[in-house]
Design an enzyme around this catalytic site. Structure first.
Site, mmCIF file in Angstrom:
data_model
loop_
_atom_site.group_PDB
_atom_site.id
_atom_site.type_symbol
_atom_site.label_atom_id
_atom_site.label_comp_id
_atom_site.label_asym_id
_atom_site.label_seq_id
_atom_site.Cartn_x
_atom_site.Cartn_y
_atom_site.Cartn_z
ATOM 1 N N HIS A 21 68.180 -46.661 62.224
ATOM 2 C CA HIS A 21 67.147 -47.701 62.278
ATOM 3 C C HIS A 21 66.227 -47.407 61.107
ATOM 4 O O HIS A 21 65.541 -46.396 61.088
ATOM 5 C CB HIS A 21 66.363 -47.646 63.597
ATOM 6 C CG HIS A 21 65.153 -48.532 63.570
ATOM 7 N ND1 HIS A 21 65.214 -49.875 63.832
ATOM 8 C CD2 HIS A 21 63.861 -48.272 63.271
ATOM 9 C CE1 HIS A 21 64.011 -50.401 63.702
ATOM 10 N NE2 HIS A 21 63.170 -49.442 63.363
ATOM 11 N N GLY A 27 64.825 -53.939 63.963
ATOM 12 C CA GLY A 27 64.283 -54.348 62.676
ATOM 13 C C GLY A 27 64.463 -55.818 62.351
ATOM 14 O O GLY A 27 63.994 -56.271 61.310
ATOM 15 N N GLU A 31 69.700 -52.806 68.468
ATOM 16 C CA GLU A 31 68.557 -52.275 69.222
ATOM 17 C C GLU A 31 67.249 -52.970 68.849
ATOM 18 O O GLU A 31 66.302 -52.329 68.371
ATOM 19 C CB GLU A 31 68.467 -50.785 68.878
ATOM 20 C CG GLU A 31 67.640 -49.958 69.793
ATOM 21 C CD GLU A 31 67.790 -48.497 69.404
ATOM 22 O OE1 GLU A 31 68.537 -47.793 70.086
ATOM 23 O OE2 GLU A 31 67.183 -48.078 68.379
ATOM 24 N N GLY A 75 63.662 -54.953 69.085
ATOM 25 C CA GLY A 75 62.500 -55.095 69.950
ATOM 26 C C GLY A 75 61.889 -56.456 69.666
ATOM 27 O O GLY A 75 62.074 -57.427 70.400
ATOM 28 N N ARG A 76 61.219 -56.512 68.515
ATOM 29 C CA ARG A 76 60.470 -57.713 68.113
ATOM 30 C C ARG A 76 61.272 -59.021 68.241
ATOM 31 O O ARG A 76 60.775 -60.013 68.757
ATOM 32 C CB ARG A 76 60.073 -57.466 66.650
ATOM 33 C CG ARG A 76 59.531 -58.557 65.862
ATOM 34 C CD ARG A 76 59.384 -58.140 64.386
ATOM 35 N NE ARG A 76 59.364 -56.723 64.142
ATOM 36 C CZ ARG A 76 58.245 -55.993 64.014
ATOM 37 N NH1 ARG A 76 57.075 -56.578 64.092
ATOM 38 N NH2 ARG A 76 58.323 -54.697 63.806
ATOM 39 N N CYS A 117 32.699 -53.204 68.835
ATOM 40 C CA CYS A 117 31.636 -52.737 67.967
ATOM 41 C C CYS A 117 32.280 -52.001 66.795
ATOM 42 O O CYS A 117 32.212 -50.772 66.696
ATOM 43 C CB CYS A 117 30.700 -51.828 68.773
ATOM 44 S SG CYS A 117 29.207 -51.501 67.874
ATOM 45 N N GLU A 118 32.971 -52.757 65.967
ATOM 46 C CA GLU A 118 33.657 -52.175 64.804
ATOM 47 C C GLU A 118 33.941 -53.300 63.813
ATOM 48 O O GLU A 118 34.526 -54.331 64.172
ATOM 49 C CB GLU A 118 34.963 -51.484 65.257
ATOM 50 C CG GLU A 118 35.703 -50.911 64.102
ATOM 51 C CD GLU A 118 36.469 -49.628 64.396
ATOM 52 O OE1 GLU A 118 36.178 -48.926 65.385
ATOM 53 O OE2 GLU A 118 37.370 -49.337 63.589
ATOM 54 N N TYR A 175 54.802 -55.843 70.401
ATOM 55 C CA TYR A 175 53.763 -54.948 69.880
ATOM 56 C C TYR A 175 52.357 -55.556 70.043
ATOM 57 O O TYR A 175 51.475 -55.321 69.229
ATOM 58 C CB TYR A 175 54.045 -54.573 68.416
ATOM 59 C CG TYR A 175 55.437 -54.014 68.229
ATOM 60 C CD1 TYR A 175 55.760 -52.764 68.747
ATOM 61 C CD2 TYR A 175 56.436 -54.741 67.582
ATOM 62 C CE1 TYR A 175 57.043 -52.246 68.611
ATOM 63 C CE2 TYR A 175 57.723 -54.233 67.442
ATOM 64 C CZ TYR A 175 58.018 -52.986 67.967
ATOM 65 O OH TYR A 175 59.284 -52.476 67.831
HETATM 66 N N1 LLP Z 1 64.888 -48.688 67.293
HETATM 67 C C1 LLP Z 1 64.106 -47.701 66.845
HETATM 68 C C2 LLP Z 1 64.612 -46.331 66.808
HETATM 69 C C3 LLP Z 1 62.789 -47.974 66.435
HETATM 70 O O1 LLP Z 1 62.032 -46.976 65.969
HETATM 71 C C4 LLP Z 1 62.304 -49.293 66.517
HETATM 72 C C5 LLP Z 1 60.923 -49.601 66.124
HETATM 73 C C6 LLP Z 1 63.165 -50.305 66.989
HETATM 74 C C7 LLP Z 1 64.457 -49.959 67.366
HETATM 75 C C8 LLP Z 1 62.745 -51.736 67.119
HETATM 76 O O2 LLP Z 1 62.307 -52.271 65.927
HETATM 77 P P1 LLP Z 1 62.004 -53.862 65.878
HETATM 78 O O3 LLP Z 1 63.311 -54.571 66.143
HETATM 79 O O4 LLP Z 1 61.023 -54.183 66.934
HETATM 80 O O5 LLP Z 1 61.466 -54.091 64.498
HETATM 81 N N2 LLP Z 1 54.277 -51.547 65.844
HETATM 82 C C9 LLP Z 1 54.997 -52.142 64.719
HETATM 83 C C10 LLP Z 1 56.485 -51.919 64.836
HETATM 84 C C11 LLP Z 1 56.881 -50.482 64.942
HETATM 85 C C12 LLP Z 1 58.349 -50.317 65.153
HETATM 86 C C13 LLP Z 1 58.701 -48.914 65.479
HETATM 87 N N3 LLP Z 1 60.095 -48.731 65.742
HETATM 88 C C14 LLP Z 1 54.649 -53.621 64.614
HETATM 89 O O6 LLP Z 1 53.781 -54.082 65.357
HETATM 90 O O7 LLP Z 1 55.192 -54.326 63.758
#
Ligand code: LLP
Length: 414
Positions: free
Chosen positions: A184, A220, A261, A263-264, A336-337, A372
């Site tokens: 990743h 990603g 894998e 998320g977003r 307050c920032e 997120y």
């Molecule tokens: N797999 C691993 C090992 C990861 O570290 C991550 C994200 C994902 C999958 C999922 O990535 P995605 O498909 O969601 O891009 N807080 C940040 C994103 C941090 C992602 C960290 N690792 C944001 O708000 O954009």
């Protein structure tokens, strides 16, 4: 941008559950899962949104999960995932592991995706024969910000590609079972770069002198954040990884499972954050709209300069696009920032936006915050976590109650 058309009963929900409020659409999540069906396994990176009801929905849709902490493992189990199922319902991914997490992993037979040689040594010494993946840093990465680039020499993540032989030596030393290779490299899609990542995984696979059964493309996959931006071409994405899988299969001489894998991609566009307008003030430079959500709720703009579309829902129920003239505004929260501003770039400079003039009492809607958003919220300034609602069509239910100040104080009753 799907989130602008989610058609959710936002005003009614705020009347019922208060503000600020997270609202999610299960249809959007379902649609995103469907787009990735070509992959053998969709392993949801729950760090994006780990509400147990979202996890249960993922399970109903046939996805499994990745967990990156003991807390996320507990959430996976509470949602009904079974680490011993085929494919495994939970995999634990980390670069370090403490004693409590090791015990949890062993109790539930959870395969561990290992991101450092020390962690491999620790796991091997304490649990010889355990099932592992190795997460490889191919030496380059990609991110929508430096803070989300998880490959290359500046990243703390994964086993450096040149150390793969040492990882295999540890796997042999402790009789660990290598389940798969994982990469990743960060968030955001560029197909030429992705082809390079796939090539790097194949190259590592060919020099891993050890059998294994799966590869993971990591996450990603990006989402369009501005109107008109292109979304990910899931078929193209799959094709690049599928070609890599075939090459690995040819090398190993047997079938290899291809996991993804994200998320977003699965949840970002499914979520809205709704906030109420409490004040409007003018400085010589900006007209600030002050709302009751802050970076304690949604930290992405303050942390990365992330852009989220904002729309106005007038209190009188009218359509802002018809009833209001367009003005130029900065949107800020109650903390307050000074950095508690939702309209800023990655250097922290305020970026004004054009939208229909809001009035005190109106609602502002932040779009594409299902990933997120709530999962990165905090209690800064002693502000309780906002409530979360999940909608199936117009049928909506509370999936997390609003935290109370008593909840916070009770932790300190000692
Ligand atoms: N797999 C691993 C090992 C990861 O570290 C991550 C994200 C994902 C999958 C999922 O990535 P995605 O498909 O969601 O891009 N807080 C940040 C994103 C941090 C992602 C960290 N690792 C944001 O708000 O954009």
């Amino acid at each position: 941008m799907a989130a602008l058309d989610l058609n959710l009963p936002v005003r009614d929900l705020v009347n019922e559950y208060g503000s600020p409020l997270w609202i999610y659409s299960s249809e959007t999540i379902r649609e995103r899962v469907e787009l990735l069906r070509q992959f053998d396994v969709i392993r949801y990176a729950q760090k994006a949104n780990s509400n147990v009801h979202i996890l249960k929905l993922m399970r109903e849709l046939g996805a499994v999960v990745d967990a990156v902490s003991a807390g996320e493992i507990e959430r996976s189990l509470a949602a009904g995932f079974d680490a011993r199922s085929d494919p495994p319902g939970v995999v634990f991914t980390a670069d370090v592991m403490d004693k409590e997490t090791l015990a949890l992993v062993l109790r539930h037979g959870i395969s561990v995706n290992v991101g450092s040689l020390h962690m491999l040594e620790y796991l091997g010494a304490n649990a010889p024969g355990h099932s592992v993946w190795i997460r490889i840093n191919p030496g380059f990465g990609h991110g929508h910000s430096n803070k989300t680039n998880t490959g290359g020499p500046h990243s703390k993540h994964g086993i450096w590609h040149a150390d793969v032989a040492s990882a295999i030596a540890l796997i042999r030393k402790y009789g660990l079972r290598l389940e798969g290779l994982h990469m990743h490299i960060g968030s955001g899609v560029d197909y030429a770069h992705l082809a390079q990542v796939c090539g790097a995984l194949v190259e590592v696979a060919k020099r891993v002198d050890c059998d294994f059964h799966a590869i993971s493309a990591g996450g990603g996959l990006s989402v369009p954040c501005r109107r008109g931006d292109a979304g990910v071409d899931a078929a193209h994405y799959f094709q690049l990884w599928n070609d890599a899988r075939y090459e690995v299969e040819r090398h190993l001489g047997h079938a290899v499972r291809l996991e993804i894998e994200p998320g977003r991609f699965l949840v970002a566009e499914a979520g809205l954050l709704v906030a109420s307008v409490h004040a409007i003030k003018q400085t010589p430079e900006h007209r600030f709209v002050l709302v009751d959500a802050g970076f304690n709720d949604l930290v992405r703009p303050s942390m990365y300069g992330s852009y989220h579309e904002i729309s106005v829902l007038p209190a009188d129920g009218s359509d802002a696009a018809v009833s209001r003239s367009v003005g130029t505004f900065a949107v800020a929260g109650p903390l307050c920032e000074a950095g508690d501003v939702f309209t800023q770039d990655s250097r922290g400079m305020i970026e004004d936006r054009d939208f229909p003039e809001p009035l005190v009492g109106d609602l502002l809607v932040f779009h594409d915050v299902g990933a997120y958003g709530a999962s990165m919220s905090s209690n800064y300034n002693s502000r309780p976590l906002a409530a979360e609602v999940l909608c199936e069509g117009t049928k909506c239910r509370l999936i997390r109650r609003r935290q109370t100040i008593d909840d916070l104080l009770s932790l300190e009753n000692c």
